[in-house]
Design a protein around this motif. Sequence first.
Motif, PDB file in Angstrom:
ATOM      1  N   TYR A 158      94.285  74.647  59.080  1.00  0.00           N
ATOM      2  CA  TYR A 158      94.699  75.051  57.519  1.00  0.00           C
ATOM      3  C   TYR A 158      95.999  76.004  57.603  1.00  0.00           C
ATOM      4  CZ  TYR A 158      90.955  72.560  55.264  1.00  0.00           C
ATOM      5  OH  TYR A 158      90.140  71.346  54.480  1.00  0.00           O
ATOM      6  N   HIS A 205      96.343  79.856  56.611  1.00  0.00           N
ATOM      7  CA  HIS A 205      96.181  80.640  56.059  1.00  0.00           C
ATOM      8  C   HIS A 205      97.057  82.516  56.062  1.00  0.00           C
ATOM      9  CE1 HIS A 205      91.460  80.042  56.587  1.00  0.00           C
ATOM     10  NE2 HIS A 205      92.299  78.960  56.875  1.00  0.00           N
ATOM     11  N   ARG A 237      94.856  77.612  61.796  1.00  0.00           N
ATOM     12  CA  ARG A 237      93.336  77.290  61.892  1.00  0.00           C
ATOM     13  C   ARG A 237      92.206  76.190  61.943  1.00  0.00           C
ATOM     14  NH1 ARG A 237      88.140  81.018  60.243  1.00  0.00           N
ATOM     15  NH2 ARG A 237      88.061  80.967  62.498  1.00  0.00           N
ATOM     16  N   ASP A 238      92.095  75.598  63.135  1.00  0.00           N
ATOM     17  CA  ASP A 238      91.883  74.154  63.242  1.00  0.00           C
ATOM     18  C   ASP A 238      90.608  73.564  62.004  1.00  0.00           C
ATOM     19  OD1 ASP A 238      91.614  72.338  66.325  1.00  0.00           O
ATOM     20  OD2 ASP A 238      91.402  71.504  64.134  1.00  0.00           O
ATOM     21  N   GLY A 239      90.380  73.115  61.468  1.00  0.00           N
ATOM     22  CA  GLY A 239      89.501  72.502  60.579  1.00  0.00           C
ATOM     23  C   GLY A 239      88.800  71.652  61.224  1.00  0.00           C
ATOM     24  N   LEU A 251      87.432  72.608  63.969  1.00  0.00           N
ATOM     25  CA  LEU A 251      86.325  73.236  64.253  1.00  0.00           C
ATOM     26  C   LEU A 251      85.116  73.929  63.466  1.00  0.00           C
ATOM     27  CD1 LEU A 251      88.867  76.499  65.946  1.00  0.00           C
ATOM     28  CD2 LEU A 251      86.537  74.573  67.099  1.00  0.00           C
ATOM     29  N   ASP A 281      86.466  80.601  67.007  1.00  0.00           N
ATOM     30  CA  ASP A 281      87.824  81.176  67.253  1.00  0.00           C
ATOM     31  C   ASP A 281      88.179  81.716  66.035  1.00  0.00           C
ATOM     32  OD1 ASP A 281      90.780  79.197  66.511  1.00  0.00           O
ATOM     33  OD2 ASP A 281      88.809  79.857  65.225  1.00  0.00           O
ATOM     34  N   LEU A 286      90.840  84.703  64.701  1.00  0.00           N
ATOM     35  CA  LEU A 286      91.898  84.932  63.834  1.00  0.00           C
ATOM     36  C   LEU A 286      92.890  85.001  65.277  1.00  0.00           C
ATOM     37  CD1 LEU A 286      91.408  86.176  60.075  1.00  0.00           C
ATOM     38  CD2 LEU A 286      92.261  83.618  61.256  1.00  0.00           C
ATOM     39  N   TYR A 292      88.116  92.678  66.771  1.00  0.00           N
ATOM     40  CA  TYR A 292      89.425  92.723  67.415  1.00  0.00           C
ATOM     41  C   TYR A 292      89.848  94.222  67.735  1.00  0.00           C
ATOM     42  CZ  TYR A 292      89.750  88.233  64.284  1.00  0.00           C
ATOM     43  OH  TYR A 292      88.734  86.954  63.385  1.00  0.00           O
ATOM     44  N   PHE A 325      92.169  89.246  69.441  1.00  0.00           N
ATOM     45  CA  PHE A 325      90.691  88.809  69.354  1.00  0.00           C
ATOM     46  C   PHE A 325      89.801  89.043  70.075  1.00  0.00           C
ATOM     47  CE2 PHE A 325      86.750  86.699  68.074  1.00  0.00           C
ATOM     48  CZ  PHE A 325      86.369  85.415  68.348  1.00  0.00           C
ATOM     49  N   ASN A 337      81.823  83.014  70.453  1.00  0.00           N
ATOM     50  CA  ASN A 337      83.635  82.856  71.497  1.00  0.00           C
ATOM     51  C   ASN A 337      84.062  83.995  71.712  1.00  0.00           C
ATOM     52  OD1 ASN A 337      86.344  81.217  72.412  1.00  0.00           O
ATOM     53  ND2 ASN A 337      86.625  81.247  70.028  1.00  0.00           N
ATOM     54  N   ALA A 379      84.741  76.465  59.508  1.00  0.00           N
ATOM     55  CA  ALA A 379      85.882  77.692  60.701  1.00  0.00           C
ATOM     56  C   ALA A 379      87.559  77.374  59.386  1.00  0.00           C
ATOM     57  CB  ALA A 379      86.062  77.419  61.912  1.00  0.00           C
ATOM     58  N   SER A 380      87.640  76.249  58.877  1.00  0.00           N
ATOM     59  CA  SER A 380      88.845  75.962  58.247  1.00  0.00           C
ATOM     60  C   SER A 380      89.256  76.553  57.045  1.00  0.00           C
ATOM     61  CB  SER A 380      88.815  74.861  58.323  1.00  0.00           C
ATOM     62  OG  SER A 380      88.008  74.505  57.113  1.00  0.00           O
ATOM     63  N   THR A 381      88.329  76.770  56.249  1.00  0.00           N
ATOM     64  CA  THR A 381      87.831  77.576  55.224  1.00  0.00           C
ATOM     65  C   THR A 381      87.609  79.292  55.234  1.00  0.00           C
ATOM     66  OG1 THR A 381      86.395  77.152  54.117  1.00  0.00           O
ATOM     67  CG2 THR A 381      88.388  75.545  54.240  1.00  0.00           C
ATOM     68  N   GLN A 399      87.235  85.953  56.080  1.00  0.00           N
ATOM     69  CA  GLN A 399      87.221  86.604  56.998  1.00  0.00           C
ATOM     70  C   GLN A 399      87.448  88.176  55.951  1.00  0.00           C
ATOM     71  OE1 GLN A 399      87.309  86.971  61.749  1.00  0.00           O
ATOM     72  NE2 GLN A 399      86.885  85.375  61.569  1.00  0.00           N
TER      73      GLN A 399
END
Lengths: 117, 115
Positions: free
Chosen positions: A32, A34, A91-93, A95, A103, A105, B35, B45, B56, B99-101, B104
């Motif tokens: 994705y 961002h 960002r890897d969807g 995950l 992960d 950013l 961060y 990060f 992580n 994680a994709s959407t 933060q």
Amino acid sequence: DAKTTQPNSMESNEEEPVHLPCNHSTISGTDYIHWYRQLPSQGPEYVIHGLTSNVNNRMASLAIAEDRKSSTLILHRATLRDAAVYYCILRDGALGYSGGGADGLTFGKGTHLIIQP
Amino acid sequence: KAGVTQTPRYLIKTRGQQVTLSCSPISGHRSVSWYQQTPGQGLQFLFEYFSETQRNKGNFPGRFSGRQFSNSRSEMNVSTLELGDSALYLCASSLATGASTDTQYFGPGTRLTVL
């Protein structure tokens, strides 16, 4: 990790549209796109995100190339308050939160947007 | 709804000391990430916590550690401070729905100066 490339800085005039480019030629099918921005003396803030289709929200529009190797953040009518560093992030969807971990950013150098009155 | 809060906002320490920074996430957010921002390295990060577990970790030495409490509040600790640890430390929270959407939300940061 797929990387992004952005111009170091851009300048625009107040009340004019601004097009901020981002190249991500190694983007994967599940990544994705961002965008975050960081105003002076503040933490970053979310702007917009998308996968394949163009996206609009109250802050901006995101135009994604058909091959997804590049994208453009569009501020339709820049104000002085839009002066900030803009970050394009992938960002890897794939995950998820089912035990595989998430992960953070990965910020690049971003584009320093200067708005002239 | 209150945003992410970080305390203290400013801190001055000397080399060799240790420091603890605190972060209160937005109510209902279960994930907290940390961060480090410096002029030379930019935003990097450090680590991410979810349900009191570190999920992580970035590429930082073991002197940097953290924890998360049952109310999702988080602390990070830096031991044996070095001059290079002078930075803005940012905390971000998220709902952790995917994680994709997942968006933060960042706090204002803690400015640490090591003398």
